[in-house]
Design a protein around this motif. Structure first.
Motif, PDB file in Angstrom:
ATOM      1  N   LYS A 236       0.824  -1.213   0.000  1.00 51.24           N
ATOM      2  CA  LYS A 236       0.000   0.000   0.000  1.00 51.24           C
ATOM      3  C   LYS A 236       0.858   1.264   0.000  1.00 51.24           C
ATOM      4  CE  LYS A 236      -3.639  -2.478   2.482  1.00 51.24           C
ATOM      5  NZ  LYS A 236      -2.897  -3.775   2.484  1.00 51.24           N
ATOM      6  N   ILE A 237       2.080   1.154   0.461  1.00 54.05           N
ATOM      7  CA  ILE A 237       2.991   2.294   0.472  1.00 54.05           C
ATOM      8  C   ILE A 237       3.753   2.318  -0.851  1.00 54.05           C
ATOM      9  CG2 ILE A 237       4.977   3.334   1.632  1.00 54.05           C
ATOM     10  CD1 ILE A 237       4.035   1.805   4.183  1.00 54.05           C
ATOM     11  N   LYS A 238       3.811   3.461  -1.503  1.00 53.26           N
ATOM     12  CA  LYS A 238       4.424   3.547  -2.829  1.00 53.26           C
ATOM     13  C   LYS A 238       5.943   3.496  -2.778  1.00 53.26           C
ATOM     14  CE  LYS A 238       0.648   6.118  -5.048  1.00 53.26           C
ATOM     15  NZ  LYS A 238       0.285   7.379  -5.777  1.00 53.26           N
ATOM     16  N   THR A 239       6.536   4.124  -1.779  1.00 47.19           N
ATOM     17  CA  THR A 239       7.991   4.256  -1.756  1.00 47.19           C
ATOM     18  C   THR A 239       8.544   3.936  -0.372  1.00 47.19           C
ATOM     19  OG1 THR A 239       7.812   6.059  -3.379  1.00 47.19           O
ATOM     20  CG2 THR A 239       9.931   5.800  -2.251  1.00 47.19           C
ATOM     21  N   LEU A 240       9.585   3.093  -0.355  1.00 44.54           N
ATOM     22  CA  LEU A 240      10.307   2.784   0.871  1.00 44.54           C
ATOM     23  C   LEU A 240      11.707   3.369   0.777  1.00 44.54           C
ATOM     24  CD1 LEU A 240       9.482  -1.048   1.246  1.00 44.54           C
ATOM     25  CD2 LEU A 240       8.181   0.884   2.163  1.00 44.54           C
ATOM     26  N   TYR A 241      12.071   4.183   1.744  1.00 47.81           N
ATOM     27  CA  TYR A 241      13.444   4.685   1.852  1.00 47.81           C
ATOM     28  C   TYR A 241      14.108   3.989   3.040  1.00 47.81           C
ATOM     29  CZ  TYR A 241      12.831   8.666  -1.352  1.00 47.81           C
ATOM     30  OH  TYR A 241      12.632   9.454  -2.451  1.00 47.81           O
ATOM     31  N   PHE A 242      15.225   3.309   2.793  1.00 45.83           N
ATOM     32  CA  PHE A 242      16.054   2.779   3.861  1.00 45.83           C
ATOM     33  C   PHE A 242      17.216   3.740   4.040  1.00 45.83           C
ATOM     34  CE2 PHE A 242      13.684  -0.885   2.446  1.00 45.83           C
ATOM     35  CZ  PHE A 242      13.401  -1.565   3.623  1.00 45.83           C
ATOM     36  N   ASP A 243      17.119   4.579   5.064  1.00 47.16           N
ATOM     37  CA  ASP A 243      18.118   5.618   5.312  1.00 47.16           C
ATOM     38  C   ASP A 243      19.247   5.058   6.173  1.00 47.16           C
ATOM     39  OD1 ASP A 243      16.725   7.848   4.021  1.00 47.16           O
ATOM     40  OD2 ASP A 243      15.271   7.622   5.646  1.00 47.16           O
ATOM     41  N   ILE A 244      20.488   5.254   5.732  1.00 46.76           N
ATOM     42  CA  ILE A 244      21.640   4.788   6.497  1.00 46.76           C
ATOM     43  C   ILE A 244      21.966   5.820   7.567  1.00 46.76           C
ATOM     44  CG2 ILE A 244      24.079   4.203   6.430  1.00 46.76           C
ATOM     45  CD1 ILE A 244      22.071   3.731   3.302  1.00 46.76           C
ATOM     46  N   VAL A 245      21.735   5.437   8.835  1.00 45.93           N
ATOM     47  CA  VAL A 245      21.941   6.330   9.980  1.00 45.93           C
ATOM     48  C   VAL A 245      22.763   5.565  11.010  1.00 45.93           C
ATOM     49  CG1 VAL A 245      20.826   7.815  11.681  1.00 45.93           C
ATOM     50  CG2 VAL A 245      19.662   7.325   9.521  1.00 45.93           C
ATOM     51  N   LYS A 246      24.045   5.828  11.058  1.00 41.71           N
ATOM     52  CA  LYS A 246      24.948   5.001  11.854  1.00 41.71           C
ATOM     53  C   LYS A 246      24.839   5.254  13.351  1.00 41.71           C
ATOM     54  CE  LYS A 246      28.249   4.450   8.075  1.00 41.71           C
ATOM     55  NZ  LYS A 246      29.654   4.619   7.615  1.00 41.71           N
ATOM     56  N   GLU A 247      24.483   6.450  13.754  1.00 41.61           N
ATOM     57  CA  GLU A 247      24.438   6.801  15.175  1.00 41.61           C
ATOM     58  C   GLU A 247      23.095   6.392  15.780  1.00 41.61           C
ATOM     59  OE1 GLU A 247      25.122   7.629  18.757  1.00 41.61           O
ATOM     60  OE2 GLU A 247      26.762   8.061  17.346  1.00 41.61           O
ATOM     61  N   ALA A 248      23.137   5.563  16.836  1.00 45.72           N
ATOM     62  CA  ALA A 248      21.915   5.018  17.437  1.00 45.72           C
ATOM     63  C   ALA A 248      21.010   6.111  17.984  1.00 45.72           C
ATOM     64  CB  ALA A 248      22.273   4.025  18.533  1.00 45.72           C
TER      65      ALA A 248
END
Length: 520
Positions: A236-248
Motif C-alpha cells: 500500500k505504500i508507494k515508496t520505501l526509503y532505507f536511510d543509512i543512519v549510523k548513530e543510534a
C-alpha cells in the motif's frame, strides 16, 4: 554519556509536540489519509543487494521477500512452503526435487518468469553459496517445460527445500539475462526481482530507495494474514526509503521527530529512550547467534588446545553484556529459539566454563610461548566492547592479546586473509536448519576443514528422515564444542521501534513492509 544526555534532551524537547498530534490526519470528508512513502532508519550499508553472493543481514532485511522472492519460503513454523512455485515434490530417497512454477509471475522488467530464469538463478546460487553448492554437488537445476524445473542429486538432500527457503544467502530468482550480466566483482548489475517492490536507486552512505511494483502478482488468499514470510502481499505504500543512519541516538531522535517511521538496531541505551516516546511500538525477539570464529588455517588458533583454552577461560555473560546490555540470551545450542526441533544440549559441558585454571592447563598442552593472539573486531553493535572484555579475561591467564578494531566493511575484507587475525567477532541470523550455519563450510573465513567435522556434516546432509537428521545434528554439535570451529557465545535479541501509525507489518524474523500502510 554526553551524547546520550544530549539525545535525551532532544527527545524531551519534542515530546510535547508529538503528544498533541498523535491522531492521524483526515481530509475534509473525514477520511483517514495515508503516506505514499515511509523512511526506515538502518545502522549500516549493505555491500551489495546481490543476495546470491552476499550474506549481509541488512541486505536481506531490505530486499528478501520484498524485491527478491524464492521458489519456497518459510512459514511461521520455519517450514518451507511454496512462493514462486505452486507446489513441489520430493522423491522417497530425497534425491529428486521437482518444482511446478506459478504461471504469469512478472519480473520488474515486465517479462514473465519461466523455467530458464529459475534454472539460471538457482544454478548461479549454487556457485555463489558454498553451503548449497556442497549439498547438491555437481547436480544442477534443469528445465522440464516452461513451468517445471527439477534437480536430481547423487546423494539424498532432505533439507534442500529448507536451505532454499531460509539461507543467509537467499536463493533469489532473477532473469536469466540478469544472471549473465555481472560486474567485475561477479555481482549482478541489475536488481530485477519478482517481489512487491522494485529497486529504484542507491545513494551511497545515504539511502536505498524501493518503489512499489504495480504489476506484482500475489499468491495466497487476499485478506488472510501472512504465515511467516508466506502469503498474500498487497503493498500500500508507494515508496520505501532505507536511510543509512549510523548513530543510534540519531535514529531514536528521528523517530521522535517523525523523520523516520521505523528504526532498526535499538541498543541497550536507546531502548529506554525509545520506550518513552508517545505512540511508539517496540518489538524484541531472539534473531540469531553471537559467534567468535577461530582462524584454523594458520597461526596460534590452529592449535586445538589453544582454542580450548580460550573457550575455557571466557565468561559469555560478561562478553555478551558488554556489547548487548540486556539484549541477549545465554545458551549452548547453536540453533535459535525459532527452531525448537533442532534444540540440542550436546556439548553443553564445554559452554561458558569460566575456568581459568583449566585454561592454563590447556595452554601448557598447547605449548604456548607468549605469541600474540589477534582479535579482529568491528565497532558494529558494540562488538569492540566485547573484544575488550575478552582481552582482559585472556590476559589474566597469560595470553598476550591484541585487538584489531575496524569498521564492519573492513572486517569482512580482513577475515578472508588468514594472515591478519586469529579470531574474529560476528553474528549469524537465525536459519531453519543447522547445515545453513556458514561457519561449518571449509571455505568460509575461519576454514573448518577438519575431516571429522565435514564427515558429520555429510551425515546430516544425507539423512533421509528428519529424525535421522536430528541424531546427526546432536553428534555434529557435540563434536563442534570439542573441535571449536568457533565459540557460540549465545543469542542476540534484536529490537525495532516504529510509530503506531505504521501498521500491517510482518514481524516474523524481522520487520517487513509488503502489507504495511502508514497514516499521515
Amino acid at each position: 554519556m554526553l551524547k546520550k544526555n544530549l539525545a535525551e534532551l532532544l527527545l524531551a524537547a519534542v515530546t510535547c509536540m508529538i503528544m498533541v498530534s498523535c491522531n492521524g490526519k483526515k481530509n475534509s470528508s473525514g477520511t483517514t489519509l495515508y503516506k505514499d512513502e515511509i523512511h526506515i532508519a538502518v545502522q549500516q550499508e549493505a555491500p551489495s543487494l546481490d543476495l546470491h553472493k552476499n550474506s549481509s543481514l541488512i541486505a536481506r532485511q531490505m530486499c528478501s521477500g520484498t524485491v527478491w522472492e524464492k521458489l519456497v519460503t518459510l512459514n511461521a513454523n520455519a517450514e518451507p512452503v511454496p512462493e514462486l512455485c505452486s507446489s513441489y515434490t520430493v522423491s522417497k530417497d530425497a534425491k529428486e526435487f521437482v518444482f511446478y512454477l506459478r504461471k504469469g509471475v512478472k519480473f520488474h522488467d515486465g517479462t514473465e518468469m519461466k523455467a530458464e530464469d529459475v534454472c539460471a538463478s538457482m544454478n548461479r546460487w549454487f556457485q555463489g553459496f558454498s553451503v548449497a553448492g556442497k549439498l547438491v554437488g555437481s547436480s544442477r537445476f534443469e528445465k522440464i517445460d516452461d513451468y517445471t524445473v527439477k534437480i536430481k542429486l547423487e546423494k539424498p538432500a532432505l533439507t534442500l527445500p529448507d536451505v532454499i527457503a531460509g539461507a543467509a544467502q537467499p536463493a533469489m530468482i532473477t532473469t536469466a539475462a540478469a544472471c549473465a550480466n555481472e560486474d567485475a566483482k561477479g555481482m549482478v548489475k541489475e536488481y530485477i526481482g519478482t517481489g512487491p517492490y522494485k529497486f529504484d536507486s542507491w545513494v551511497q552512505d545515504q539511502y536505498i530507495k524501493l518503489e512499489k511494483f504495480n504489476d506484482y502478482v500475489p499468491y495466497g488468499k487476499k485478506g488472510e494474514p501472512m504465515d511467516g514470510w508466506a502469503g498474500y502481499k498487497d503493498p500500500k505504500i508507494k515508496t520505501l526509503y532505507f536511510d543509512i543512519v549510523k548513530e543510534a541516538t540519531t535514529r531514536v531522535a528521528g523517530l521522535q521527530t517523525g523523520q523516520y517511521d521505523l528504526i532498526y538496531n535499538l541498543t541497550d541505551d536507546t531502548y529506554d529512550m525509545a520506550s518513552r516516546i508517545p505512540n511508539v511500538q517496540i518489538q524484541k525477539a531472539q534473531e540469531g547467534t553471537v559467534a567468535y570464529v577461530f582462524n584454523k588455517k594458520q597461526g596460534i588458533a590452529s592449535n586445538l588446545y589453544f582454542r580450548q583454552a580460550v573457550n575455557a577461560a571466557i565468561d559469555c555473560d560478561e562478553l555478551l553484556g558488554a556489547a548487548y546490555g540486556k539484549f541477549y540470551d545465554l545458551g549452548s545450542c547453536y540453533m535459535d529459539s525459532a527452531q525448537p526441533f533442532w534444540y540440542s544440549e550436546a556439548g553443553k559441558e564445554n559452554y561458558n566454563q569460566k575456568n581459568p585454571e583449566k585454561a592454563k592447563e590447556l595452554l601448557a598442552k598447547a605449548e604456548y610461548k607468549g605469541q600474540p593472539f589477534r582479535i579482529l573486531v568491528s565497532t558494529l553493535s558494540n562488538m569492540d566492547k566485547s573484544a575488550l572484555v575478552m582481552k582482559q579475561e585472556l590476559e589474566k591467564i597469560g595470553i598476550n592479546t591484541q585487538l584489531i578494531v575496524v569498521d564492519w566493511a573492513t572486517l569482512t575484507q580482513y577475515r578472508t586473509d588468514p594472515s591478519r587475525y586469529d579470531i574474529y567477532f560476528t553474528s549469524f541470523a537465525s536459519v531453519p536448519v543447522p547445515s545453513l550455519k556458514l561457519y561449518f563450510g571449509p571455505s568460509y573465513p575461519g576454514w573448518s576443514e577438519d575431516r571429522q567435522l565435514q564427515n558429520y556434516m555429510a551425515d546430516f546432509n544425507s539423512a533421509v528422515t528428519k529424525d535421522d537428521a536430528k541424531k546427526a545434528w546432536d553428534i555434529l554439535q557435540g563434536y563442534s564444542w570439542e573441535y571449536l570451529p568457533l565459540i557460540n557465545a549465545g543469542h542476540y535479541v534484536a529490537a525495532y521501534a516504529w510509530n503506531k501509525k505504521l501498521s500491517g507489518l510482518d514481524t516474523y524474523g524481522g520487520v517487513y513492509f509488503w502489507n504495511a500502510s502508514s497514516e499521515k
